[in-house]
Design a protein around this motif. Structure first.
Motif, PDB file in Angstrom:
ATOM      1  N   LEU A 100      24.364  36.288  56.150  1.00  0.00           N
ATOM      2  CA  LEU A 100      25.049  36.357  54.861  1.00  0.00           C
ATOM      3  C   LEU A 100      25.481  34.960  54.425  1.00  0.00           C
ATOM      4  CD1 LEU A 100      27.396  39.352  55.709  1.00  0.00           C
ATOM      5  CD2 LEU A 100      25.630  39.416  53.930  1.00  0.00           C
ATOM      6  N   VAL A 101      25.218  34.613  53.167  1.00  0.00           N
ATOM      7  CA  VAL A 101      25.686  33.330  52.622  1.00  0.00           C
ATOM      8  C   VAL A 101      27.142  33.468  52.177  1.00  0.00           C
ATOM      9  CG1 VAL A 101      25.371  31.656  50.747  1.00  0.00           C
ATOM     10  CG2 VAL A 101      23.375  32.605  51.938  1.00  0.00           C
ATOM     11  N   HIS A 102      27.500  34.631  51.649  1.00  0.00           N
ATOM     12  CA  HIS A 102      28.869  34.897  51.182  1.00  0.00           C
ATOM     13  C   HIS A 102      29.107  36.394  51.310  1.00  0.00           C
ATOM     14  CE1 HIS A 102      27.600  36.573  47.148  1.00  0.00           C
ATOM     15  NE2 HIS A 102      26.493  36.046  47.595  1.00  0.00           N
ATOM     16  N   ARG A 103      30.264  36.853  50.902  1.00  0.00           N
ATOM     17  CA  ARG A 103      30.586  38.272  51.018  1.00  0.00           C
ATOM     18  C   ARG A 103      30.946  38.865  49.668  1.00  0.00           C
ATOM     19  NH1 ARG A 103      34.690  39.006  55.992  1.00  0.00           N
ATOM     20  NH2 ARG A 103      35.971  37.561  54.799  1.00  0.00           N
ATOM     21  N   LEU A 104      30.818  40.172  49.577  1.00  0.00           N
ATOM     22  CA  LEU A 104      31.327  40.941  48.439  1.00  0.00           C
ATOM     23  C   LEU A 104      32.195  42.052  49.018  1.00  0.00           C
ATOM     24  CD1 LEU A 104      28.202  41.565  46.120  1.00  0.00           C
ATOM     25  CD2 LEU A 104      30.076  39.964  45.699  1.00  0.00           C
ATOM     26  N   ASP A 105      33.256  42.426  48.307  1.00  0.00           N
ATOM     27  CA  ASP A 105      34.038  43.578  48.733  1.00  0.00           C
ATOM     28  C   ASP A 105      33.137  44.805  48.798  1.00  0.00           C
ATOM     29  OD1 ASP A 105      36.274  41.992  48.692  1.00  0.00           O
ATOM     30  OD2 ASP A 105      37.049  42.762  46.790  1.00  0.00           O
ATOM     31  N   ARG A 106      33.502  45.736  49.657  1.00  0.00           N
ATOM     32  CA  ARG A 106      32.708  46.964  49.786  1.00  0.00           C
ATOM     33  C   ARG A 106      32.586  47.692  48.435  1.00  0.00           C
ATOM     34  NH1 ARG A 106      34.666  51.600  53.893  1.00  0.00           N
ATOM     35  NH2 ARG A 106      35.456  49.701  54.894  1.00  0.00           N
ATOM     36  N   GLU A 107      33.670  47.670  47.650  1.00  0.00           N
ATOM     37  CA  GLU A 107      33.691  48.426  46.386  1.00  0.00           C
ATOM     38  C   GLU A 107      32.971  47.704  45.245  1.00  0.00           C
ATOM     39  OE1 GLU A 107      36.277  47.236  48.017  1.00  0.00           O
ATOM     40  OE2 GLU A 107      37.522  48.883  48.763  1.00  0.00           O
ATOM     41  N   THR A 108      32.587  46.436  45.470  1.00  0.00           N
ATOM     42  CA  THR A 108      31.934  45.638  44.426  1.00  0.00           C
ATOM     43  C   THR A 108      30.413  45.736  44.562  1.00  0.00           C
ATOM     44  OG1 THR A 108      33.773  44.076  44.501  1.00  0.00           O
ATOM     45  CG2 THR A 108      31.775  43.312  43.423  1.00  0.00           C
ATOM     46  N   SER A 109      29.731  45.879  43.442  1.00  0.00           N
ATOM     47  CA  SER A 109      28.263  45.900  43.451  1.00  0.00           C
ATOM     48  C   SER A 109      27.747  44.551  42.972  1.00  0.00           C
ATOM     49  CB  SER A 109      27.746  47.026  42.539  1.00  0.00           C
ATOM     50  OG  SER A 109      28.254  46.876  41.220  1.00  0.00           O
ATOM     51  N   GLY A 110      26.425  44.351  43.131  1.00  0.00           N
ATOM     52  CA  GLY A 110      25.806  43.171  42.534  1.00  0.00           C
ATOM     53  C   GLY A 110      25.194  42.189  43.512  1.00  0.00           C
ATOM     54  N   LEU A 111      25.024  40.963  43.035  1.00  0.00           N
ATOM     55  CA  LEU A 111      24.244  39.938  43.732  1.00  0.00           C
ATOM     56  C   LEU A 111      24.859  39.501  45.053  1.00  0.00           C
ATOM     57  CD1 LEU A 111      23.467  37.748  40.606  1.00  0.00           C
ATOM     58  CD2 LEU A 111      21.787  39.053  41.908  1.00  0.00           C
ATOM     59  N   LEU A 112      24.044  39.585  46.097  1.00  0.00           N
ATOM     60  CA  LEU A 112      24.462  39.150  47.426  1.00  0.00           C
ATOM     61  C   LEU A 112      23.362  38.261  47.992  1.00  0.00           C
ATOM     62  CD1 LEU A 112      26.592  39.477  49.721  1.00  0.00           C
ATOM     63  CD2 LEU A 112      25.152  41.320  50.614  1.00  0.00           C
ATOM     64  N   LEU A 113      23.736  37.024  48.373  1.00  0.00           N
ATOM     65  CA  LEU A 113      22.764  36.051  48.892  1.00  0.00           C
ATOM     66  C   LEU A 113      22.716  36.093  50.416  1.00  0.00           C
ATOM     67  CD1 LEU A 113      23.212  34.957  45.964  1.00  0.00           C
ATOM     68  CD2 LEU A 113      22.970  32.663  46.917  1.00  0.00           C
ATOM     69  N   ARG A 201      38.452  32.967  46.436  1.00  0.00           N
ATOM     70  CA  ARG A 201      39.412  33.567  47.366  1.00  0.00           C
ATOM     71  C   ARG A 201      39.167  35.070  47.515  1.00  0.00           C
ATOM     72  NH1 ARG A 201      40.254  28.537  48.759  1.00  0.00           N
ATOM     73  NH2 ARG A 201      41.465  27.322  47.266  1.00  0.00           N
ATOM     74  N   THR A 202      39.615  35.619  48.633  1.00  0.00           N
ATOM     75  CA  THR A 202      39.533  37.059  48.860  1.00  0.00           C
ATOM     76  C   THR A 202      40.258  37.812  47.741  1.00  0.00           C
ATOM     77  OG1 THR A 202      39.498  36.723  51.253  1.00  0.00           O
ATOM     78  CG2 THR A 202      40.110  38.916  50.482  1.00  0.00           C
ATOM     79  N   HIS A 203      39.603  38.828  47.165  1.00  0.00           N
ATOM     80  CA  HIS A 203      40.173  39.705  46.132  1.00  0.00           C
ATOM     81  C   HIS A 203      40.689  38.933  44.906  1.00  0.00           C
ATOM     82  CE1 HIS A 203      41.137  42.900  49.483  1.00  0.00           C
ATOM     83  NE2 HIS A 203      39.833  42.697  49.310  1.00  0.00           N
ATOM     84  N   GLN A 204      40.140  37.745  44.664  1.00  0.00           N
ATOM     85  CA  GLN A 204      40.687  36.868  43.618  1.00  0.00           C
ATOM     86  C   GLN A 204      40.720  37.521  42.234  1.00  0.00           C
ATOM     87  OE1 GLN A 204      39.417  32.722  43.602  1.00  0.00           O
ATOM     88  NE2 GLN A 204      39.191  32.761  41.381  1.00  0.00           N
TER      89      GLN A 204
END
Length: 285
Positions: A100-113, A201-204
């Protein structure tokens, strides 16, 4: 070992560098003396990870960019036995490197590198740290949003609740955080915004909006819980919204090998689009 366990021993001060306490932001330099406490992890039954592929936005020999659905964690830990990364590795057993290059919250959809080479991972991490990437999200805020473009700069402090849940609050001594919100469409009780992250930041986005009086529709941590419950039920005039309306729709970065500037987009998740359509025509703004 779960990353949550590693963060826990860092937070408790058990990891020392040059005999002093450090946090997870410290970057090691040559010659540092690192002390790590004895760590025992209970034997666990091997969890069978179902192989899965996700909607691919872009792929080459260096990168994999997917459109992550809402409700799926990016990695295992914190009560989740596996996530996107484990499922992708299971579906690509021949892949020598996939991170994983970065993270997304579980509830968030979309682009993940995801990086397919260590050199790509290092390059993208440097770009993100130096502010050379551009991440944008589509978000439905609750309330009467006024400004076409608004900067929110609130320092954020991360903490863990008694039951081990990660939370973030606005605090003067927190990490500096900056989001730029642009109004795209306005409705009677909602506003569709584009959020541009200046820091990561987390949950920014969630905390910046909630603290400004405009919680995200469907946010079960920082949102309007009574409204969220009502939104989950469809009625004659409005469709249901059973998730948080936050979608990573665009990212711009420099390709780690070619050096070309790239902008990738992921269409708004179908369930969010349906809810938006059910709100009727947008108001002038």
């Amino acid at each position: 070992m779960p990353k949550s366990h590693i963060y826990r021993i860092l937070r408790s001060g058990e990891v020392r560098v040059n005999k002093g306490r450090i946090d997870q932001l410290y970057r090691l330099v040559q010659g540092d003396l690192v002390r790590i406490p004895p760590i025992r992890v209970a034997e666990k039954n091997e969890v069978s990870v179902p192989a899965a592929e996700f909607s691919i936005i872009f792929e080459d020999s260096h990168l994999l960019v997917i459109d992550k659905p809402a409700g799926v964690a990016v990695h295992g830990g914190s009560g989740v036995s596996f996530g996107v990364i484990e499922q992708l590795r299971a579906s690509r057993p021949d892949a020598k490197f996939l991170e994983l290059v970065h993270r997304l919250d579980r509830e968030t959809s979309g682009l993940l590198l995801l990086a397919k080479k260590r050199s790509a991972l290092t390059s993208l991490h440097e770009q993100m740290r130096d502010g050379h990437t551009d991440k944008r999200y589509l978000v439905l805020a609750v309330g009467d949003w006024k400004n076409k473009r608004q900067h929110v700069k609130l320092s954020l402090h991360k903490y863990t609740t008694a039951d081990g849940e990660r939370r973030v609050t606005v605090a003067a001594d927190g990490q500096p955080s900056h989001t730029v919100f642009s109004l795209l469409r306005k409705f009677e009780k909602f506003a569709l915004l584009e959020a541009e992250l200046k820091t990561g930041r987390t949950h920014q986005i969630r905390v910046h909006l909630a603290s400004s009086g405009f919680p995200i529709a469907g946010d079960d941590k920082y949102g309007d819980f009574a409204l969220n419950k009502a939104l989950q039920k469809a009625d004659a005039t409005r469709g249901a919204l059973k998730r948080m309306f936050l979608h990573a729709h665009q990212i711009t970065f420099t390709h780690p090998e070619s050096g070309k500037r790239m902008t990738l987009n992921a269409p708004l998740a179908a369930e969010c689009d349906r809810f938006l359509q059910s709100l009727g025509p947008a108001l002038p703004h």
